[in-house]
Design a protein around this motif. Structure first.
Motif, mmCIF file in Angstrom:
data_model
loop_
_atom_site.group_PDB
_atom_site.id
_atom_site.type_symbol
_atom_site.label_atom_id
_atom_site.label_comp_id
_atom_site.label_asym_id
_atom_site.label_seq_id
_atom_site.Cartn_x
_atom_site.Cartn_y
_atom_site.Cartn_z
ATOM 1 N N ALA A 441 0.834 -1.205 0.000
ATOM 2 C CA ALA A 441 0.000 0.000 0.000
ATOM 3 C C ALA A 441 0.867 1.254 0.000
ATOM 4 O O ALA A 441 0.575 2.237 -0.699
ATOM 5 C CB ALA A 441 -0.927 -0.010 1.218
ATOM 6 N N LEU A 442 1.956 1.240 0.782
ATOM 7 C CA LEU A 442 2.853 2.389 0.818
ATOM 8 C C LEU A 442 3.572 2.565 -0.512
ATOM 9 O O LEU A 442 3.759 3.698 -0.990
ATOM 10 C CB LEU A 442 3.871 2.209 1.943
ATOM 11 C CG LEU A 442 3.316 2.300 3.370
ATOM 12 C CD1 LEU A 442 4.379 1.885 4.377
ATOM 13 C CD2 LEU A 442 2.826 3.714 3.669
ATOM 14 N N ALA A 447 4.391 5.684 -5.369
ATOM 15 C CA ALA A 447 4.483 5.676 -6.831
ATOM 16 C C ALA A 447 3.502 6.663 -7.459
ATOM 17 O O ALA A 447 3.850 7.387 -8.407
ATOM 18 C CB ALA A 447 4.236 4.271 -7.356
ATOM 19 N N LYS A 448 2.282 6.713 -6.944
ATOM 20 C CA LYS A 448 1.267 7.600 -7.510
ATOM 21 C C LYS A 448 1.551 9.060 -7.172
ATOM 22 O O LYS A 448 1.461 9.939 -8.029
ATOM 23 C CB LYS A 448 -0.114 7.203 -7.002
ATOM 24 C CG LYS A 448 -0.652 5.920 -7.615
ATOM 25 C CD LYS A 448 -2.055 5.622 -7.100
ATOM 26 C CE LYS A 448 -2.628 4.379 -7.781
ATOM 27 N NZ LYS A 448 -3.987 4.043 -7.270
ATOM 28 N N ARG A 449 1.901 9.338 -5.923
ATOM 29 C CA ARG A 449 2.055 10.732 -5.505
ATOM 30 C C ARG A 449 3.289 11.396 -6.096
ATOM 31 O O ARG A 449 3.302 12.605 -6.313
ATOM 32 C CB ARG A 449 2.090 10.822 -3.980
ATOM 33 C CG ARG A 449 0.726 10.574 -3.337
ATOM 34 C CD ARG A 449 0.663 11.081 -1.923
ATOM 35 N NE ARG A 449 1.530 10.314 -1.039
ATOM 36 C CZ ARG A 449 2.384 10.865 -0.176
ATOM 37 N NH1 ARG A 449 2.513 12.169 -0.130
ATOM 38 N NH2 ARG A 449 3.116 10.109 0.606
ATOM 39 N N TYR A 450 4.329 10.601 -6.351
ATOM 40 C CA TYR A 450 5.576 11.190 -6.841
ATOM 41 C C TYR A 450 5.933 10.736 -8.257
ATOM 42 O O TYR A 450 7.051 10.971 -8.719
ATOM 43 C CB TYR A 450 6.716 10.848 -5.881
ATOM 44 C CG TYR A 450 6.470 11.369 -4.489
ATOM 45 C CD1 TYR A 450 6.527 12.732 -4.207
ATOM 46 C CD2 TYR A 450 6.139 10.496 -3.456
ATOM 47 C CE1 TYR A 450 6.277 13.211 -2.932
ATOM 48 C CE2 TYR A 450 5.895 10.962 -2.180
ATOM 49 C CZ TYR A 450 5.968 12.322 -1.919
ATOM 50 O OH TYR A 450 5.720 12.791 -0.655
ATOM 51 N N SER A 451 4.980 10.053 -8.920
ATOM 52 C CA SER A 451 5.177 9.610 -10.306
ATOM 53 C C SER A 451 6.465 8.807 -10.453
ATOM 54 O O SER A 451 7.306 9.085 -11.323
ATOM 55 C CB SER A 451 5.196 10.828 -11.253
ATOM 56 O OG SER A 451 3.991 11.553 -11.173
ATOM 57 N N SER A 456 11.770 2.409 -7.896
ATOM 58 C CA SER A 456 12.096 3.642 -7.171
ATOM 59 C C SER A 456 11.176 3.832 -5.971
ATOM 60 O O SER A 456 11.614 4.274 -4.902
ATOM 61 C CB SER A 456 11.995 4.840 -8.117
ATOM 62 O OG SER A 456 12.904 4.719 -9.189
ATOM 63 N N ALA A 457 9.903 3.514 -6.155
ATOM 64 C CA ALA A 457 8.957 3.654 -5.045
ATOM 65 C C ALA A 457 9.332 2.733 -3.892
ATOM 66 O O ALA A 457 9.236 3.117 -2.716
ATOM 67 C CB ALA A 457 7.540 3.354 -5.530
ATOM 68 N N SER A 526 -10.174 -9.258 -16.294
ATOM 69 C CA SER A 526 -8.830 -8.871 -15.872
ATOM 70 C C SER A 526 -7.749 -9.179 -16.904
ATOM 71 O O SER A 526 -6.602 -8.749 -16.739
ATOM 72 C CB SER A 526 -8.476 -9.577 -14.560
ATOM 73 O OG SER A 526 -8.491 -10.991 -14.734
ATOM 74 N N ALA A 527 -8.095 -9.909 -17.957
ATOM 75 C CA ALA A 527 -7.069 -10.395 -18.895
ATOM 76 C C ALA A 527 -6.303 -9.258 -19.554
ATOM 77 O O ALA A 527 -5.089 -9.360 -19.768
ATOM 78 C CB ALA A 527 -7.714 -11.285 -19.952
ATOM 79 N N ASP A 528 -6.964 -8.168 -19.926
ATOM 80 C CA ASP A 528 -6.326 -7.099 -20.691
ATOM 81 C C ASP A 528 -6.057 -5.846 -19.861
ATOM 82 O O ASP A 528 -5.797 -4.770 -20.416
ATOM 83 C CB ASP A 528 -7.210 -6.730 -21.892
ATOM 84 C CG ASP A 528 -7.404 -7.911 -22.841
ATOM 85 O OD1 ASP A 528 -6.429 -8.672 -23.021
ATOM 86 O OD2 ASP A 528 -8.516 -8.066 -23.364
ATOM 87 N N LEU A 529 -6.107 -5.972 -18.544
ATOM 88 C CA LEU A 529 -5.908 -4.797 -17.693
ATOM 89 C C LEU A 529 -4.432 -4.544 -17.432
ATOM 90 O O LEU A 529 -3.628 -5.473 -17.346
ATOM 91 C CB LEU A 529 -6.625 -4.987 -16.359
ATOM 92 C CG LEU A 529 -8.149 -5.157 -16.401
ATOM 93 C CD1 LEU A 529 -8.698 -5.317 -14.991
ATOM 94 C CD2 LEU A 529 -8.807 -3.967 -17.097
ATOM 95 N N THR A 530 -4.075 -3.258 -17.302
ATOM 96 C CA THR A 530 -2.724 -2.907 -16.869
ATOM 97 C C THR A 530 -2.599 -3.183 -15.368
ATOM 98 O O THR A 530 -3.595 -3.489 -14.685
ATOM 99 C CB THR A 530 -2.435 -1.426 -17.135
ATOM 100 O OG1 THR A 530 -3.305 -0.634 -16.306
ATOM 101 C CG2 THR A 530 -2.658 -1.082 -18.604
ATOM 102 N N ALA A 531 -1.382 -3.050 -14.833
ATOM 103 C CA ALA A 531 -1.165 -3.284 -13.405
ATOM 104 C C ALA A 531 -2.001 -2.330 -12.563
ATOM 105 O O ALA A 531 -2.615 -2.728 -11.562
ATOM 106 C CB ALA A 531 0.323 -3.149 -13.066
ATOM 107 N N ASP A 532 -2.049 -1.044 -12.971
ATOM 108 C CA ASP A 532 -2.838 -0.070 -12.211
ATOM 109 C C ASP A 532 -4.325 -0.394 -12.289
ATOM 110 O O ASP A 532 -5.057 -0.275 -11.294
ATOM 111 C CB ASP A 532 -2.585 1.347 -12.737
ATOM 112 C CG ASP A 532 -1.213 1.866 -12.330
ATOM 113 O OD1 ASP A 532 -0.609 1.285 -11.392
ATOM 114 O OD2 ASP A 532 -0.755 2.850 -12.939
#
Length: 677
Positions: A441-442, A447-451, A456-457, A526-532
């Motif tokens: 979760a962290l 990753a989202k808040r700092y792109s 790196s996250a 879910s087959a064609d979804l990205t990780a996000d």
């Protein structure tokens, strides 16, 4: 042991006696005075113990250990006092310690019985022998309110006002070690305040203040036994640091040290050195202190004689002590690492979490705790960790204390060996899932808040996890207590109703509403979804399900990606959960189906089992999107419940359910005109 009515200083008298007649004063000889009129402490301080009840004695040690390691003697003696006092406190809470030694009917006798040995071997596999008690079993059941302030003060935690240099710690005892003039041994003076009100300084207290009532005779015997055990282990080659460090309240906190040369040292006490000295990390780097008066500070920058605040990779700036108190962290930005700091962020964090670098092999840890090596191995596996190769130093004093506490519960008869294993497995499994969930979760948040990319996250989280660690630990304890209180409330209600319709001997013990829900066509979606996108789908489903289940008074048993198993204590609550889940998921464009069944279940290892669970699982698989199915028996019970008039029940054609045969399903819906709850 020689007992005298009065002495000026038991240390001075024992030194003189041992020099004059060494053959009369062997290793572990004791001189005890009922009153001491000129007791001596460090820096030549003198006091009279006649104004209050106290243990005043001196013990002669002639250890078969090289002289350069004798710096550990006062610390081992202090550890013996702490363990003895903790043992007496434990005996007060849990019953007479004599029960541990009862050959006829005590819990130790049960533990060592042939029948129990067979059970224990069956529980742990092909291990050699059942768990055996050692001489420190009572002391191992630590209360956590008594500790050792480096180098020679025995302290208790209080709720009183803070005293400079002591905080809310109060001194109940002290030690003074003196080498004999001929170098053949060391005399250790021990003073412990047992009771009384006329104490010389505001930071002094008595054992009675901590609720520990004892006598000079009982306390002296307990200390002597602990000291003999610790010194014996030390002479046998057991490292003393893992024994002393868990008891030392000075570690991992800001300190100011008044050195013998009149100078002061300010920093964070991070470890005990190989010779028993105190390692203090300062702005200039780590320093080892062999002698000095230590003051505990709320932060490294709060005392006028200290340098500005220091935050280091080797010790948490908040100064968490071993009695459970946390001082305030220093303010300001994170400074650059100090000279000599570990290069690896992971290594520094690991040492902070585990109380220092690994210093014990599995065999050494077993010796320190007083158990067979297979007990350590089984404990480690039960926590969910891989076997540690022989001879590899993998364990720290934190591991020692954890195993010692659980061993004490078995030896005291509080739990059986097999149950202790189950408790440890539960913690290991739950914590493995918990830390994974929290860290992921962290990582996602960073990753989202700092792109940032995922790697790196993770590095950012690794470097800054200490900033939130104490909050997570506090929340863990808080939530555990809240969940335990809720469970005890449910048990109390069930017990109060057990006389109404108790289960038959061959029935499973718990009546529950069991529900399953799962996402329709999850694999295709879910087959064609990205990780996000996949993360959003799974988390959106799980979080919404958990909220709806909790809001309606039910509980999640487990989640399996696209499915959730839940239980409720009554059928109407289960029906509210199931129908609300249909509505919630529809609003999120997540078509689901599910089932709800009432019946008896068995609860083990955090899961539920039995035919009722099987029926709920299979029944949910035959429903259409947006439907909740019940079996006809459960539906009849719900239909006869006056509290469930908000629901409609529609019988459907019989269906063949794989593994269960023909079932008469009933569709459950909530009436459109039902008032909101």
């Amino acid at each position: 042991m020689r007992i005298v009515d009065e002495a000026g200083s038991t240390n001075a008298d024992l030194v003189a006696a041992a020099v004059a007649a060494p053959q009369e004063w062997p290793h572990l000889s004791v001189l005890l005075a009922r009153r001491q009129t000129a007791g001596r402490g460090r820096a030549g301080r003198v006091w009279d113990t006649g104004a209050h009840e106290a243990l005043t004695c001196s013990i002669l040690l002639r250890p078969d250990v090289p002289r350069e390691r004798w710096g550990w003697i006062p610390l081992l003696a202090g550890a013996a006092v702490v363990r003895a006092v903790r043992g007496l406190a434990s005996a007060r809470d849990e019953g007479p310690t004599a029960e541990l030694a009862s050959a006829a009917e005590g819990p130790t006798a049960e533990l060592a019985s042939p029948e129990r040995e067979a059970d224990d071997r069956a529980a742990v596999g092909d291990e050699d022998a059942p768990l055996k008690p050692d001489g420190s079993a009572a002391a191992a059941a630590a209360t956590g309110t008594v500790g050792l302030k480096w180098p020679n003060d025995v302290v208790i935690q209080t709720e009183g006002e803070e005293v400079e240099g002591w905080g809310r710690l109060r001194k109940v005892g002290g030690l003074l070690a003196e080498v004999l003039p001929d170098g053949s041994g060391v005399v250790v003076g021990i003073g412990v305040n047992i009771a009384g009100d006329l104490l010389p300084v505001p930071w002094a207290a008595t054992l009675t203040d901590a609720g520990i009532r004892t006598s000079v005779a009982v306390l002296s015997d307990a200390i002597g036994s602990e000291l003999a055990t610790l010194v014996g282990q030390w002479q046998a080659g057991v490292p003393p640091e893992p024994v002393v460090a868990p008891l030392c309240v000075t570690l991992n906190r800001p300190v100011l040290v008044d050195l013998p040369d009149g100078t002061t040292l300010c920093g964070i006490a991070t470890a005990l050195a190989a010779d028993g000295g105190l390692v203090v990390r300062t702005e200039e780097g780590p320093r080892t202190v062999l002698a000095g008066d230590v003051r505990h500070l709320r932060s490294a920058g709060r005392h006028p004689r200290c340098a500005p605040p220091v935050r280091t990779p080797g010790a948490h700036p908040a100064g968490t002590d071993n009695l459970g108190t946390v001082s305030q962290p220093p303010s300001g930005p994170e400074p650059a690492p100090l000279p000599g700091s570990p290069r690896s962020t992971y290594s520094a964090r690991e040492e902070r979490l585990l109380g220092g670098p690994p210093s014990l092999t599995l065999e050494e840890m077993a010796t320190v705790v007083g158990v067979e090596p297979w007990v350590v191995r089984k404990y480690w596996r039960s926590l969910g960790f891989a076997d540690v190769p022989d001879g590899v130093k993998h364990f720290t004093h934190v591991d020692v204390e954890a195993l010692r506490q659980m061993t004490a519960q078995v030896l005291s008869g509080s739990v059986g060996l097999r149950t202790a294993q189950s408790l440890v497995r539960a913690q290991g499994h739950s914590m493995d899932r918990l830390v994974l969930w929290q860290v992921e979760a962290l990582v996602e948040d960073v990753a989202k808040r700092y792109s940032l990319d995922d790697t790196s996250a993770r590095l950012v989280v690794l470097d800054h996890l200490a900033d939130i660690r104490l909050v997570l630990e506090d929340q863990l304890v808080y939530v555990w207590r809240r969940q335990l209180a809720a469970l005890l409330g449910r048990i109390d209600r069930e017990v109060s109703l057990s006389h109404v319709q108790p289960p038959a001997p061959d029935q499973l013990p718990l009546e529950r509403a069991v529900g399953f829900i799962d996402i329709i066509s999850y694999t295709t979606r879910s087959a064609d979804l990205t990780a996000d996108q996949l993360s959003a789908l799974v988390q959106g489903f799980e979080f919404a399900a958990r909220d709806a289940i909790a809001a309606n008074g039910a509980r999640v048993v487990k989640t399996i990606g696209d499915a959730v198993l839940f239980v409720a204590d009554d059928l109407a609550a289960g029906a509210r959960v199931a129908t609300s889940l249909i509505a919630v998921m529809a609003s999120k464009d997540l078509p689901i189906r599910g089932s709800l069944v009432w019946g008896r279940v068995l609860s083990r290892s955090g899961d539920i089992f039995g035919p009722t669970v099987n029926l709920a699982s299979r029944l949910g698989d035959v429903g259409d999107a947006g439907t909740i199915l019940m079996d006809d028996v459960s539906a009849a019970l719900l239909g006869g419940d006056a509290e469930a008039e908000e629901f409609t029940l529609e019988p459907l054609p019989s269906v063949e359910v794989p593994g269960l045969g023909v079932v008469n399903p009933v569709r459950l819906d909530r009436r459109q005109d039902a008032p909101p709850r």
